[in-house]
Each structure stands twice: as structure tokens, then as C-alpha cells.
Design a protein around this motif. Structure first.
Motif, PDB file in Angstrom:
ATOM      1  N   UNK A 179       0.831  -1.209   0.000  1.00  0.00           N
ATOM      2  CA  UNK A 179       0.000   0.000   0.000  1.00  0.00           C
ATOM      3  C   UNK A 179       0.862   1.255   0.000  1.00  0.00           C
ATOM      4  N   UNK A 180       1.985   1.227   0.742  1.00  0.00           N
ATOM      5  CA  UNK A 180       2.865   2.392   0.793  1.00  0.00           C
ATOM      6  C   UNK A 180       3.435   2.731  -0.576  1.00  0.00           C
ATOM      7  N   UNK A 181       3.634   1.705  -1.413  1.00  0.00           N
ATOM      8  CA  UNK A 181       4.199   1.926  -2.749  1.00  0.00           C
ATOM      9  C   UNK A 181       3.129   2.176  -3.798  1.00  0.00           C
ATOM     10  N   UNK A 182       1.888   2.318  -3.356  1.00  0.00           N
ATOM     11  CA  UNK A 182       0.811   2.630  -4.288  1.00  0.00           C
ATOM     12  C   UNK A 182       0.118   1.427  -4.865  1.00  0.00           C
ATOM     13  N   UNK A 183       0.427   0.235  -4.363  1.00  0.00           N
ATOM     14  CA  UNK A 183      -0.227  -0.966  -4.854  1.00  0.00           C
ATOM     15  C   UNK A 183      -1.533  -1.231  -4.121  1.00  0.00           C
ATOM     16  N   UNK A 184      -2.200  -2.307  -4.518  1.00  0.00           N
ATOM     17  CA  UNK A 184      -3.473  -2.674  -3.928  1.00  0.00           C
ATOM     18  C   UNK A 184      -3.295  -3.880  -3.019  1.00  0.00           C
ATOM     19  N   UNK A 185      -3.736  -3.744  -1.769  1.00  0.00           N
ATOM     20  CA  UNK A 185      -3.712  -4.840  -0.804  1.00  0.00           C
ATOM     21  C   UNK A 185      -5.128  -5.003  -0.266  1.00  0.00           C
ATOM     22  N   UNK A 186      -5.675  -6.196  -0.279  1.00  0.00           N
ATOM     23  CA  UNK A 186      -7.065  -6.373   0.162  1.00  0.00           C
ATOM     24  C   UNK A 186      -7.285  -6.066   1.647  1.00  0.00           C
ATOM     25  N   UNK A 187      -6.224  -6.209   2.459  1.00  0.00           N
ATOM     26  CA  UNK A 187      -6.373  -5.944   3.908  1.00  0.00           C
ATOM     27  C   UNK A 187      -5.050  -5.429   4.450  1.00  0.00           C
ATOM     28  N   UNK A 188      -4.686  -4.177   4.108  1.00  0.00           N
ATOM     29  CA  UNK A 188      -3.380  -3.644   4.512  1.00  0.00           C
ATOM     30  C   UNK A 188      -3.257  -3.522   6.034  1.00  0.00           C
ATOM     31  N   UNK A 189      -2.111  -3.962   6.538  1.00  0.00           N
ATOM     32  CA  UNK A 189      -1.880  -3.949   7.977  1.00  0.00           C
ATOM     33  C   UNK A 189      -1.255  -2.620   8.408  1.00  0.00           C
ATOM     34  N   UNK A 190      -1.573  -2.214   9.608  1.00  0.00           N
ATOM     35  CA  UNK A 190      -0.934  -1.079  10.266  1.00  0.00           C
ATOM     36  C   UNK A 190      -1.009  -1.356  11.760  1.00  0.00           C
ATOM     37  N   UNK A 191       0.173  -1.418  12.410  1.00  0.00           N
ATOM     38  CA  UNK A 191       0.201  -1.811  13.812  1.00  0.00           C
ATOM     39  C   UNK A 191       1.323  -1.065  14.527  1.00  0.00           C
ATOM     40  N   UNK A 192       1.083  -0.728  15.786  1.00  0.00           N
ATOM     41  CA  UNK A 192       2.080  -0.048  16.601  1.00  0.00           C
ATOM     42  C   UNK A 192       3.305  -0.938  16.781  1.00  0.00           C
ATOM     43  N   UNK A 193       4.476  -0.425  16.457  1.00  0.00           N
ATOM     44  CA  UNK A 193       5.702  -1.208  16.574  1.00  0.00           C
ATOM     45  C   UNK A 193       5.977  -1.575  18.030  1.00  0.00           C
ATOM     46  N   UNK A 194       5.708  -0.653  18.960  1.00  0.00           N
ATOM     47  CA  UNK A 194       5.985  -0.929  20.377  1.00  0.00           C
ATOM     48  C   UNK A 194       5.074  -2.037  20.907  1.00  0.00           C
ATOM     49  N   UNK A 195       3.778  -1.945  20.639  1.00  0.00           N
ATOM     50  CA  UNK A 195       2.851  -2.965  21.130  1.00  0.00           C
ATOM     51  C   UNK A 195       3.142  -4.322  20.493  1.00  0.00           C
ATOM     52  N   UNK A 196       3.459  -4.312  19.214  1.00  0.00           N
ATOM     53  CA  UNK A 196       3.756  -5.559  18.524  1.00  0.00           C
ATOM     54  C   UNK A 196       5.015  -6.205  19.087  1.00  0.00           C
ATOM     55  N   UNK A 197       6.067  -5.400  19.290  1.00  0.00           N
ATOM     56  CA  UNK A 197       7.314  -5.944  19.812  1.00  0.00           C
ATOM     57  C   UNK A 197       7.113  -6.534  21.204  1.00  0.00           C
ATOM     58  N   UNK A 198       6.346  -5.846  22.036  1.00  0.00           N
ATOM     59  CA  UNK A 198       6.095  -6.343  23.395  1.00  0.00           C
ATOM     60  C   UNK A 198       5.422  -7.721  23.346  1.00  0.00           C
ATOM     61  N   UNK A 199       4.461  -7.898  22.450  1.00  0.00           N
ATOM     62  CA  UNK A 199       3.756  -9.173  22.332  1.00  0.00           C
ATOM     63  C   UNK A 199       4.689 -10.267  21.789  1.00  0.00           C
ATOM     64  N   UNK A 200       5.463  -9.949  20.755  1.00  0.00           N
ATOM     65  CA  UNK A 200       6.342 -10.943  20.136  1.00  0.00           C
ATOM     66  C   UNK A 200       7.425 -11.395  21.116  1.00  0.00           C
TER      67      UNK A 200
END
Length: 555
Positions: free
Chosen positions: A362-383
Motif C-alpha cells: 500500500x505504501x508503494x501505491x499498490x493494492x492490498x485487500x487488507x493492509x496492515x498497520x500496527x504499533x511497533x511498540x505494542x507488537x514488539x512487546x507481544x512478540x
């Protein structure tokens, strides 16, 4: 020319005898009303020393003169510049024979019997009494009853001469090859001694790069190709780099992947003699009567050639049997999850943008059926929490823990790990070589004729390569396991907190190959729930990966 064993006065080689089908109107020239004749002209590509062969042009002049003298009109000229022996395909000869045997033309003229064929009686018997073929030099006519014996005798004499000559040539070449003589044109990068025909690196400059004011020799290029390919540079990238620098082949052409591959796979650059195989584009390493490979360089030159280990590594890398680990460029420390993030919507990468990971498509202008966007801090804590729990709960023989031990050893003792990685790659290459042998052997067309002598040496060499690789892996794997207790028994989270920022990414990589994140089900701004959105692809050991690859190939 082949001397005749029988002699008799020459007959009258004029018009065909009465009653033969060659006098039909189908074989009469419409312009002159004369019967037609085809000319079959042949000259070998290689004229052996001492053999005086009439040229194609001279044969044609002689054939036309015969036609004019005997009242014929030349219909077609069939020209060949190849051997008339062994299994060489002769489409011109076949077409000429079909024409005269089917009555399309009344007569076929040939300069001499050995120009017609050197296969003996089997070549001339089909024409006796069926078609008129004139052998001008011997003054023989296949339509004449009294010439039958003479034609067969001369054909067998030519066959005997060719057999003897072929045997002498083969024996001479075999003797020269057993002495390590290179009998053909030397490949790029090496040069042959004009007397001994032994090879050596060609270090004479053939190109000067103006930008660096340096002279480049063919051997410099060959050495560079082996080093760069062994280091993991692709053949395409290397070809582009050399072309940008102005490097060219000896013919002035630009480099390409195929040319680079031909150099990498060729045993000559290690100093081994090779022969060509008709059923393969790859050179075949020559073996003597004892089944041993033969050097084509002097003993003092062996150390100047490409080392065997470097050549083997370059071939494994080029064939895909060995992967080269990539190191990240120096600079600021990468985020611990960098290059491990995948968007579940398009199954492509998700990259860090500000404080969040977002779908790259999506950032490069392409089409994604369900583009993800997630907080890096929250994601890192979970992983990190999932990573620590996995290391704490997994059994010692769990495949994830085996992968962690292997990868930690790669970080702590890179030299030992590289040796084991090379050994595994060598085993994979050895297996591919043995598989190729069995495929060639099963085809029933590869190890036949003169190539039959290479069958057993190739089998033994392939099996020996596998034995050596397996023994090397066993030796390197028996040095004891590395200590990773600092990551088990609940210590992983504590170690993470005290680890330096540049180490944290490597720590996650011990057990995690990738992290797949899906789009928030309730839209932007909703609370992050890792258990609903995150899927972790855990690491597998090298043995498990190789086993999975083998199963995939078998399927």
C-alpha cells in the motif's frame, strides 16, 4: 586416394542401359530433352595430413564435364562438407539417394567411392541393379552387371582404410590425452604451450581499463569470477559489473550469465583435462585407462590454478546448493522486527514507518485487500513475550530449540558454523551429482559408445563425494552442543532486557523466522490484541529443513 585391389579396362559410362526406369520422361530435361543427372559432392571438414582431397568446386567441374560428355543435363547438385563415416547425419546424401532410388532422376554422379560412403558394402548393395550411380574416379557404373563385384570390393577397401585410419587417430589422441595434452583450442583464461600442449594461466594483458589505469589479463577475469560467485554474487550481477567496467570477452562481446557459468563449471581451471560429450553441453572430465583423472598442466603450475575448494564452493553457490548468509550494512541499529514482518493481506513485507509497521504494498501505491498497520511498540512487546514463553516451555529436543542452538552457534562460533554449512552444501551437491549419474545411466543413451568407459569412474566419484561429505558432517556435528541455558528455564526475558540493542534482533532471530500480522478487525484506533492478529513462524533446524526439501522433491 584408396588404391584399387582389382583392375580392369574402363567401361563405357554413357547413357543408361535399355529398360531402366531412369529413361522415363520424369527424368528428362524439359529444355534440352536430355536425361538428367544429380551430382553428389563431398569433402571432409578436416583434411588429414597426407590426404589429397579434391575440392567441392573441382568435383563439380568434373561432374558437369562428365554430364556434357555423356549427353546428360545436371538437375541438382548435392553438396556436403562433413564425414561420411560413423553415425554422422547426412541429409544431402539421404536426399540424393532417395531421388535416384525413387526414379525422380535417372542417374547420380559421384566423384569416387570413398566420397560416396565409407560404410562398405552396406552402402552400395541397395543401389546395385536398382539405380544408376556413376563412380567417376573408378569408372564404375552400378547399373552394369559386370561392375557389381568391383563396386563392392572398392567400397570394402574404402571401409577398411577408414577403420584403420579411425583406429590410428583414436589411439594417437588417447595417448596424447593420457600425457595431459590439450588437443583443441584452449578455453578463455588459459593458454597452451605450442610444443607440449600443456596449459597454463594466460597472464598476458588483453585489456586496459582506462579509469583505473590497470591492465587486465584473461586469468585475472577467471579468478575474479570464481571468487565473486563463491562469495554469493549472482552471475547476472557480476556480468553487469564487468560490463560497466568495460571488460569484454576476447571476441569483444559483453559478458553474460551463460559465459560466466561455463567458466565456473569447467574443470580445466583447476588443471584437469576434459573431453566433450555429444549428449551434454557440459565438459566431461577425462579419465585414463585406469579410471584416473588426468592433469593438463605441469606439476609446477597446479598451485597457480583455481583451488579445488574455491571451485567447489563457487559451483555449489551457482547451482543453489549453498546459500550465502547476508550481513546487514553498518549504520544505525535496525529495529528488532525489521525484515521479519509480513502483511497477512497480501503476504508481502510490512516495513517500519514512523512508530508503526505498515503494509509495503500500500505504501508503494499498490493494492492490498487488507493492509496492515500496527504499533511497533505494542507488537514488539507481544512478540518478545511469545518468544520468551516458547524458549521456556519447549523441550530440549524440540525442533525450535535445535534451531536456536544452531543459530546461536552461528553467532558465537561463526568459523565452526561456516564449516558445517559448507559440509552440508557439499553433501547436497554430492547428492545432486549422484542423482544426475543415475538419470544419465537410466536414459540408456549417455554412457554408450566411447563414453561407456566413463560410467564406472563417474559412479565411484559421485559416491565417494557423498561419503566424504557425510563423514565431514558427522565430524563437525560431534563437537558437543553449545550452551543455551541462559535462554531457557525462564531466563530469556531477563536476558532480553539486558541485551544490547544491536543484539536483540539476533536474539529474536534465533527462534523466529517471520511474524505475520493481519489488519485490525475493528479498524484503526482499536486496541491491539496480538493473539487475534499475530501469527509467528517459528524456526526449524537445518536437518529438518533439508528433510522437508527432500520430501518436497520426492513428491
Amino acid at each position: 586416394m584408396v588404391a584399387a585391389t582389382l583392375t580392369r579396362p574402363a567401361g563405357n559410362l554413357s547413357l543408361p542401359t535399355e529398360g531402366m526406369k531412369s529413361t522415363t520422361s520424369a527424368g528428362v530435361c524439359a529444355c534440352h530433352g536430355r536425361p538428367q543427372v544429380d551430382l553428389l559432392l563431398r569433402k571432409s571438414k578436416v583434411v588429414r595430413e597426407g590426404e589429397r582431397a579434391l575440392s567441392i568446386r573441382a568435383q563439380e567441374d568434373r561432374g558437369r564435364a562428365w554430364a556434357e560428355e555423356n549427353g546428360y543435363c545436371v538437375r541438382k547438385v548435392w553438396r556436403e562438407n562433413l564425414s561420411a563415416w560413423s553415425d554422422v547425419k547426412r541429409p544431402q546424401y539421404d536426399a540424393a539417394m532417395t531421388a535416384v532410388l525413387d526414379g525422380e532422376v535417372p542417374c547420380l554422379w559421384v566423384y569416387a567411392l570413398d566420397r560416396f560412403s565409407r560404410k562398405g558394402a552396406e552402402a552400395v548393395v541397395p543401389i546395385l541393379g536398382r539405380a544408376r550411380v556413376i563412380f567417376d574416379y573408378e569408372r564404375l557404373d552400378s547399373s552394369e552387371e559386370r561392375d557389381r563385384k568391383w563396386i563392392i570390393d572398392r567400397a570394402e577397401t574404402a571401409r577398411e582404410y577408414s577403420e584403420r585410419l579411425s583406429y590410428n587417430v583414436r589411439s594417437t589422441k588417447a595417448k596424447q590425452r593420457n600425457e595431459g595434452r590439450w588437443l583443441s583450442q584452449a578455453p578463455f583464461g588459459v593458454v597452451a604451450d605450442p610444443v607440449t600442449r600443456r596449459l597454463r594461466p594466460d597472464t598476458a594483458p588483453y585489456l586496459c581499463l582506462i579509469d583505473g589505469q590497470r591492465e587486465v589479463s584473461p586469468w585475472d577475469v577467471v579468478s575474479r569470477i570464481f571468487r565473486k560467485i563463491a562469495d554469493g554474487i549472482s552471475g547476472r550481477a557480476l556480468a553487469k559489473a564487468m560490463n560497466r567496467e568495460g571488460l569484454r570477452t576476447v571476441t569483444g562481446a559483453q559478458w553474460n550469465v551463460s559465459q560466466i557459468r561455463r567458466i565456473v563449471i569447467h574443470p580445466v581451471y583447476e588443471g584437469w583435462l576434459t573431453v566433450a560429450h555429444g549428449g551434454s553441453h557440459e565438459p566431461m572430465q577425462y579419465v585414463d585407462t585406469d579410471g584416473q583423472p588426468v592433469r593438463c598442466v605441469e606439476p609446477a603450475v597446479v598451485d597457480q590454478m583455481i583451488p579445488a575448494e574455491l571451485a567447489a564452493r563457487a559451483r555449489r553457490v551457482m547451482s543453489g546448493n549453498q546459500l550465502i548468509p547476508r550481513t546487514r550494512a553498518e549504520g544505525r541499529t535496525a529495529h528488532p522486527l525489521s525484515r521479519r514482518m509480513t502483511c497477512a493481506g497480501c503476504n508481502r513485507a510490512a516495513s517500519l514507518s514512523g512508530t508503526s509497521y505498515a503494509c509495503t504494498t500500500q505504501k508503494l501505491g499498490g493494492l492490498c485487500p487488507a493492509p496492515v498497520s500496527v504499533s511497533a511498540r505494542a507488537l514488539l512487546r507481544f512478540v518478545v513475550q511469545q518468544w520468551a514463553d516458547q524458549l521456556h516451555n519447549a523441550a530440549d529436543d524440540d525442533d525450535v530449540m535445535l534451531a536456536v542452538a544452531e543459530r546461536w552457534q552461528a553467532l558465537a562460533r561463526p568459523e565452526d558454523t561456516q564449516a558445517l554449512r559448507d559440509a552440508r552444501a557439499e553433501l547436497k551437491a554430492a547428492q545432486a551429482k549422484l542423482d544426475k549419474f543415475h538419470a544419465d545411466d537410466a536414459s540408456g543413451t549417455f554412457y554408450v559408445g566411447r563414453s561407456a568407459r566413463y560410467r564406472i569412474p563417474h559412479k565411484v566419484a559421485a559416491e565417494a563425494q557423498m561419503d566424504i561429505a557425510e563423514a565431514r558432517i558427522a565430524e563437525l556435528s560431534g563437537g558437543g552442543r553449545v550452551d543455551i541455558t541462559f535462554l531457557t528455564e525462564g531466563h530469556a526475558a531477563e536476558f532480553w532486557e539486558t541485551a544490547a540493542p544491536e543484539l536483540r534482533r539476533d536474539l529474536l532471530g534465533l527462534a523466529i523466522d517471520s511474524v505475520v500480522v493481519s489488519k485490525a478487525p475493528r479498524g484503526m484506533g482499536s486496541r491491539f490484541k496480538g493473539s487475534e492478529r499475530v501469527s509467528i513462524r517459528w524456526a526449524v533446524s537445518e536437518d529438518a529443513r533439508l528433510e522437508a526439501e527432500a520430501l518436497t522433491m520426492a513428491a
